[in-house]
Design an enzyme around this catalytic site. Structure first.
Site, mmCIF file in Angstrom:
data_model
loop_
_atom_site.group_PDB
_atom_site.id
_atom_site.type_symbol
_atom_site.label_atom_id
_atom_site.label_comp_id
_atom_site.label_asym_id
_atom_site.label_seq_id
_atom_site.Cartn_x
_atom_site.Cartn_y
_atom_site.Cartn_z
ATOM 1 N N ASP A 158 47.778 -11.646 -24.959
ATOM 2 C CA ASP A 158 46.475 -11.130 -24.530
ATOM 3 C C ASP A 158 46.511 -9.600 -24.522
ATOM 4 O O ASP A 158 47.510 -8.984 -24.899
ATOM 5 C CB ASP A 158 46.140 -11.702 -23.147
ATOM 6 C CG ASP A 158 44.652 -11.925 -22.951
ATOM 7 O OD1 ASP A 158 43.859 -11.264 -23.628
ATOM 8 O OD2 ASP A 158 44.290 -12.764 -22.103
ATOM 9 N N ASP A 219 35.981 -15.272 -24.167
ATOM 10 C CA ASP A 219 36.416 -16.595 -23.712
ATOM 11 C C ASP A 219 35.265 -17.589 -23.694
ATOM 12 O O ASP A 219 34.145 -17.262 -23.287
ATOM 13 C CB ASP A 219 36.995 -16.512 -22.304
ATOM 14 C CG ASP A 219 38.336 -15.818 -22.255
ATOM 15 O OD1 ASP A 219 38.879 -15.488 -23.326
ATOM 16 O OD2 ASP A 219 38.849 -15.601 -21.138
#
Length: 433
Positions: A158, A219
């Protein structure tokens, strides 16, 4: 441009270089914790659903015992919030000892004993998005070796708490470090999602050389609006994105959420079908212990999975966006086959969409049609009008075989030719499907 020409042009897109680590030549499939379980670490309150080794062992049991593994769902992926808040005395990441008392290596062995693979999460920055220790530039080699020592099979990197300069250095360095361990570890990069997902900030040629898959966009959430936003962004930018994908390097629109709370069965089929058309990784995020039979049948659809796993690895495209609210998507497949999806953006009632295969760029011939979700089959000539009824927010998905060859025995009687395979008395009257 006809289908044959489109197929040739599309095939050029997969000729570019991909990360040479020997893994993920097909879109990876499995289960990922994040959307369903987020950062739930309160094991005292809800021991069955917190981020702990028990949760991942339960999901591994379900994958191995309920038919998922045989279909290709082999990764069990830990996301954020798995680690201790501090590195150990040697500077290495370590699992939270209360929630993962056996450590990550033990969990990896549990997966491998069941024919599965373990994925883990890290962050290119000072902290993960959940506030746990991140991987700064000076820790990249150490962390890569730690994951290899633990026998991890996939690593998602990430990008919270880092800047563009650090990301530009860190993502390629992690690719090099993972490869240097000698263990094949699939590498998922979130780099493009932090740079807007598009050129010139995102260099997809470079991404394909260092990453096996990458998150391009935000997301997913457990809602139809979220799924639709992802679909819109990916296909509005398909000219850039489709050419970036191919064997060993995949665009990742995020998790499949069938079996959760936000999607109807129609919408679950739609997400599955469009992810399949995109040659997307198929990572479910749901509770496999309690999943409904309807959601299971969608996610375990063998023909849909076979389309997703087509070895040519060409990402499909939206070829029509009609004013009626119907989109048409197309993906070329091996053996001159293809997949078609008719998708309804409507919210009111089923819509009868009429067209012909020739209008969808198919060349002259007679095609075998298999409806992926109803399992019905038929033969359809390119010029025959047909009507598909598409439910609101739903799809009709077809596997389209190459044009059928003439069966000589069928058309010769008494030594004389009785007709052509391509004769069709119904060419001008619609077939209702």
């Amino acid at each position: 441009m006809h289908l044959a020409e489109l197929l040739f042009v599309s095939s050029l897109s997969v000729a570019t270089f991909a990360l040479d680590n020997g893994v993920m030549r097909l879109p990876p499939m499995g289960w990922l914790a994040w959307e369903r379980y987020r950062c739930d670490i309160d094991c005292d309150h809800d021991p069955k659903n917190c981020i702990s080794e028990n949760l991942f062992m339960d999901m591994a049991d379900r994958l191995s015992e309920d038919g998922w593994r045989e279909l290709g769902y082999v990764y069990v992926n830990i996301d954020d919030c798995w680690s201790s808040m501090k590195r150990d005395d040697n500077g290495r990441l370590q699992a939270d000892p209360k929630r993962f008392p056996g450590g990550i290596h033990k969990l990896a062995r549990y997966m491998h004993d069941r024919g599965l693979k373990l994925g883990i999460y890290g962050d290119m920055g000072t902290h993960t998005c959940g506030g746990y220790p991140g991987t700064t530039l000076d820790k990249i080699e150490l962390d890569a070796q730690t994951f290899a020592d633990w026998e991890v099979d996939m690593f998602k990197f990430d990008g919270c708490y880092s800047n563009a300069t650090e990301q530009e250095q860190g993502y390629p360095l992690m690719s090099k470090a993972l490869n240097a361990t000698g263990r094949p570890i699939g590498y998922s990069c979130s780099w493009p999602a932090y740079q807007g997902g598009l050129p010139p900030k995102v260099n997809y040629t470079q991404l394909g050389e260092i990453c096996n898959l990458w998150r391009n966009y935000g997301d997913i959430q457990d809602s139809w609006d979220s799924v639709l936003n992802i679909i819109n962004w990916f296909f509005e930018n398909q000219d850039v994105l489709a050419s970036a994908a191919g064997p060993g390097k995949w665009n990742d629109p995020d998790m499949l959420i069938a079996g959760d709370f936000g999607l109807s069965m129609e919408q679950s089929r739609s997400q599955m079908a469009i992810w399949v058309i995109m040659a997307a990784p198929l990572f479910m995020s749901n509770d496999l212990r309690t999943i409904s039979s309807g959601a299971r049948s969608i996610l375990q659809n063998k023909i849909a999975i076979s389309i997703n796993q087509d070895p040519m690895g060409i990402q499909g495209r939206r070829i029509l966006k009609e004013k009626s609210g119907i989109d048409v998507y197309w993906r070329p497949l091996s053996k001159n086959a293809s997949a078609l999806v008719f998708f309804s953006r409507r919210n009111d009632m089923p819509y009868r969409y009429q067209t012909t295969l020739s209008k969808l760029n198919y060349t002259t011939g007679s095609y075998q049609i298999y409806d992926v979700f109803t399992e019905k089959t038929m033969t359809l000539k390119d010029s025959t009008n047909f009507v598909v009824s598409v439910n609101p927010t739903g799809v009709v998905m077809w596997y389209v075989s190459a044009p059928a060859k003439r069966n000589i025995r069928q058309f010769y009687r008494g030594g004389r030719l009785q007709g052509s395979l391509f004769d069709d008395d119904n060419a001008n009257s619609p077939v209702f499907l």
